[in-house]
Motif scaffolding. Structure first.
Motif, mmCIF file in Angstrom:
data_model
loop_
_atom_site.group_PDB
_atom_site.id
_atom_site.type_symbol
_atom_site.label_atom_id
_atom_site.label_comp_id
_atom_site.label_asym_id
_atom_site.label_seq_id
_atom_site.Cartn_x
_atom_site.Cartn_y
_atom_site.Cartn_z
ATOM 1 N N ASN A 40 23.003 35.639 -12.509
ATOM 2 C CA ASN A 40 21.700 35.890 -11.859
ATOM 3 C C ASN A 40 20.758 34.709 -12.050
ATOM 4 N N TYR A 41 20.833 34.069 -13.209
ATOM 5 C CA TYR A 41 19.985 32.902 -13.472
ATOM 6 C C TYR A 41 20.319 31.777 -12.498
ATOM 7 N N PHE A 42 21.599 31.465 -12.349
ATOM 8 C CA PHE A 42 22.003 30.366 -11.478
ATOM 9 C C PHE A 42 21.799 30.704 -10.002
ATOM 10 N N LEU A 43 21.937 31.962 -9.632
ATOM 11 C CA LEU A 43 21.672 32.365 -8.246
ATOM 12 C C LEU A 43 20.178 32.278 -7.934
ATOM 13 N N SER A 44 19.354 32.669 -8.895
ATOM 14 C CA SER A 44 17.910 32.712 -8.658
ATOM 15 C C SER A 44 17.288 31.322 -8.530
ATOM 16 N N ASN A 45 17.885 30.328 -9.201
ATOM 17 C CA ASN A 45 17.309 28.980 -9.105
ATOM 18 C C ASN A 45 18.079 28.064 -8.154
ATOM 19 N N GLY A 46 19.002 28.646 -7.401
ATOM 20 C CA GLY A 46 19.713 27.890 -6.383
ATOM 21 C C GLY A 46 20.761 26.921 -6.909
ATOM 22 N N LYS A 47 21.175 27.067 -8.180
ATOM 23 C CA LYS A 47 22.138 26.144 -8.765
ATOM 24 C C LYS A 47 23.560 26.690 -8.825
ATOM 25 N N TYR A 48 23.761 27.904 -8.338
ATOM 26 C CA TYR A 48 25.073 28.537 -8.511
ATOM 27 C C TYR A 48 26.193 27.733 -7.858
ATOM 28 N N ASP A 49 25.981 27.280 -6.614
ATOM 29 C CA ASP A 49 27.032 26.540 -5.912
ATOM 30 C C ASP A 49 27.388 25.250 -6.634
ATOM 31 N N LEU A 50 26.399 24.580 -7.225
ATOM 32 C CA LEU A 50 26.644 23.337 -7.954
ATOM 33 C C LEU A 50 27.562 23.569 -9.144
ATOM 34 N N TYR A 51 27.397 24.708 -9.810
ATOM 35 C CA TYR A 51 28.152 24.989 -11.031
ATOM 36 C C TYR A 51 29.223 26.058 -10.831
ATOM 37 N N ARG A 52 29.576 26.352 -9.589
ATOM 38 C CA ARG A 52 30.475 27.480 -9.304
ATOM 39 C C ARG A 52 31.803 27.373 -10.066
ATOM 40 N N ASP A 53 32.468 26.222 -10.001
ATOM 41 C CA ASP A 53 33.775 26.083 -10.663
ATOM 42 C C ASP A 53 33.662 26.301 -12.164
ATOM 43 N N GLU A 54 32.621 25.738 -12.761
ATOM 44 C CA GLU A 54 32.436 25.874 -14.202
ATOM 45 C C GLU A 54 32.132 27.324 -14.582
ATOM 46 N N LEU A 55 31.264 27.976 -13.816
ATOM 47 C CA LEU A 55 30.902 29.361 -14.106
ATOM 48 C C LEU A 55 32.097 30.290 -13.933
ATOM 49 N N ASN A 56 32.915 30.047 -12.894
ATOM 50 C CA ASN A 56 34.098 30.881 -12.680
ATOM 51 C C ASN A 56 35.098 30.714 -13.813
ATOM 52 N N TYR A 57 35.308 29.479 -14.241
ATOM 53 C CA TYR A 57 36.245 29.255 -15.350
ATOM 54 C C TYR A 57 35.748 29.927 -16.626
ATOM 55 N N LEU A 58 34.468 29.776 -16.912
ATOM 56 C CA LEU A 58 33.909 30.370 -18.127
ATOM 57 C C LEU A 58 34.002 31.889 -18.087
ATOM 58 N N THR A 59 33.821 32.467 -16.902
ATOM 59 C CA THR A 59 33.970 33.916 -16.753
ATOM 60 C C THR A 59 35.382 34.334 -17.121
ATOM 61 N N VAL A 60 36.366 33.628 -16.580
ATOM 62 C CA VAL A 60 37.768 33.935 -16.894
ATOM 63 C C VAL A 60 38.013 33.796 -18.400
ATOM 64 N N TYR A 61 37.621 32.678 -18.956
ATOM 65 C CA TYR A 61 37.955 32.383 -20.347
ATOM 66 C C TYR A 61 37.307 33.369 -21.316
ATOM 67 N N TYR A 62 36.006 33.598 -21.160
ATOM 68 C CA TYR A 62 35.304 34.412 -22.151
ATOM 69 C C TYR A 62 35.544 35.908 -21.960
ATOM 70 N N VAL A 63 35.670 36.357 -20.732
ATOM 71 C CA VAL A 63 35.941 37.786 -20.526
ATOM 72 C C VAL A 63 37.370 38.108 -20.947
ATOM 73 N N PHE A 64 38.329 37.267 -20.568
ATOM 74 C CA PHE A 64 39.714 37.516 -20.977
ATOM 75 C C PHE A 64 39.867 37.407 -22.500
ATOM 76 N N SER A 65 39.126 36.497 -23.129
ATOM 77 C CA SER A 65 39.175 36.395 -24.588
ATOM 78 C C SER A 65 38.637 37.665 -25.235
ATOM 79 N N ALA A 66 37.615 38.256 -24.617
ATOM 80 C CA ALA A 66 37.074 39.519 -25.114
ATOM 81 C C ALA A 66 38.103 40.639 -24.960
ATOM 82 N N VAL A 67 38.863 40.611 -23.860
ATOM 83 C CA VAL A 67 39.925 41.600 -23.654
ATOM 84 C C VAL A 67 40.958 41.494 -24.777
ATOM 85 N N VAL A 68 41.283 40.270 -25.172
ATOM 86 C CA VAL A 68 42.248 40.067 -26.256
ATOM 87 C C VAL A 68 41.749 40.719 -27.539
#
Length: 356
Positions: free
Chosen positions: A260-288
């Protein structure tokens, strides 16, 4: 003067002035909660810094073991130390209290059960001023409760060029608060504070905002922080407490705040790849961590669904193959396909083979 056999430095002596400017001050914020056995070592390492123009803010988060009394004792002996007492509200609230109270030009965070190198402040501050940097990162040495070396924690993945820390890849650095020196104005001007409603991912949430707001980030390849590993940590690989493990669901709230922070300030597209990777890594690590306890298959499934909602083709993310180890890829394969029973068996077998 002395306390517990430790000599306090003469705070009136002539101090070093960097780059010919008015001497900068550093506020060191220490959240304190029931760390009586470690707190003196932590504070002693701070007040023994070679750079002495510091302010130490000890925020006692409603400790019940006498830690608050130690804070008061140190504050009575060294005028650079402030002891603040609050009702138990969690480490994020304690850090936020420290940020609001800070009077320094820069902010440094130290956990109450950790300790730091005597040159941490001088080296990071010099680096910040020389480079006009908003954030200075450094490495950490992991030690056990007796001070024995366990391993190293580097500030950023080795595949990332430290000279390119102004690119979107900056989000991939270690998202801890304790391995960075920050300009205080970075918090104040951008109204950045830690979320107080979660206990997993709060550092990550604040750092994503701080790193994306910084004009310049630099790095010192030195181990200046000593992180003490405890067996009862919520992030411990040997987690056996199912109730504690369920707190890992907080990572979903953290990423909702981040996205929501990155969407609200218009930076989401700039950081999309990084944010998607971090989502995978940290959420899957929490699943572990949840899976190791054999808990909440429905929650594990919910977390996997969240990842695919945010990044439908997570395996195609450019960082997936670059940053994940072979072991992590195998584990994440089981998670992607919701093979939670198989994953639990593999993790349990791995612990047996390692004698844990």
């Amino acid at each position: 003067m002395e306390l517990h056999g430790i000599s306090f430095p003469n705070t009136e002596k002539i101090k070093t002035i960097f780059c010919g400017e008015k001497m900068k001050s550093v506020s060191i914020i220490v959240p304190v909660y029931n760390v009586k056995n470690y707190l003196s070592k932590c504070i002693d390492s701070i007040i023994s810094q070679t750079y002495t123009n510091i302010e130490v803010i000890l925020v006692d988060d409603g400790s019940t073991d006498g830690s608050g009394n130690i804070c008061d004792l140190y504050a009575s002996k060294d005028k650079r130390i402030k002891a603040v007492h609050i009702t138990n509200s969690g480490p994020s609230a304690a850090r936020n209290c420290g940020i609001r109270a800070a009077m320094g030009d820069y902010i440094l965070f130290v956990d109450g059960d950790d300790y730091i190198s005597s040159t941490l402040v001088s080296e990071t501050l010099k680096k910040a001023i020389e480079n006009d940097a908003d954030i200075v990162m450094f490495d950490a040495d992991y030690v056990d409760e007796l001070g024995k070396h366990i391993g190293f924690e580097y500030a950023f993945p080795g595949v990332i060029d430290p000279n390119l820390l102004v690119t979107p890849g900056i989000l991939l650095v270690l998202p801890s608060l304790w391995n960075k020196l920050y300009k205080k104005e970075l918090f104040i001007e951008n109204n950045i504070y830690l979320p107080e409603n979660i206990s997993i991912g709060e550092d990550l949430t604040a750092n994503m905002q701080l790193l994306s707001s910084a004009q310049k980030v630099v790095y010192i390849n030195k181990f200046l922080y000593y992180y003490v590993r405890h067996n009862n940590s919520i992030m411990s690989n040997s987690c056996e407490d199912a109730t504690k493990a369920l707190k890992n669901r907080d990572i979903l709230i953290a990423f909702e705040i981040i996205n929501n922070y990155f969407l609200s300030n218009g930076k989401y597209d700039l950081y999309r790849d990084e944010l998607n990777y971090l989502t995978v890594y940290y959420v899957f690590s929490a699943v572990v961590r949840i899976n190791k306890c054999g808990a909440a298959k429905d929650l594990q499934s919910e977390m996997v669904d969240y990842v695919f909602k945010q990044c439908s083709r997570c395996k195609d993310n450019k960082y997936y193959n670059l940053l994940l180890s072979k072991k992590e890829k195998i584990i994440f394969f089981f998670i992607r396909h919701k093979l939670f029973r198989t994953l639990h068996f593999v993790l349990r077998l791995n612990r047996k083979l390692q004698g844990r």
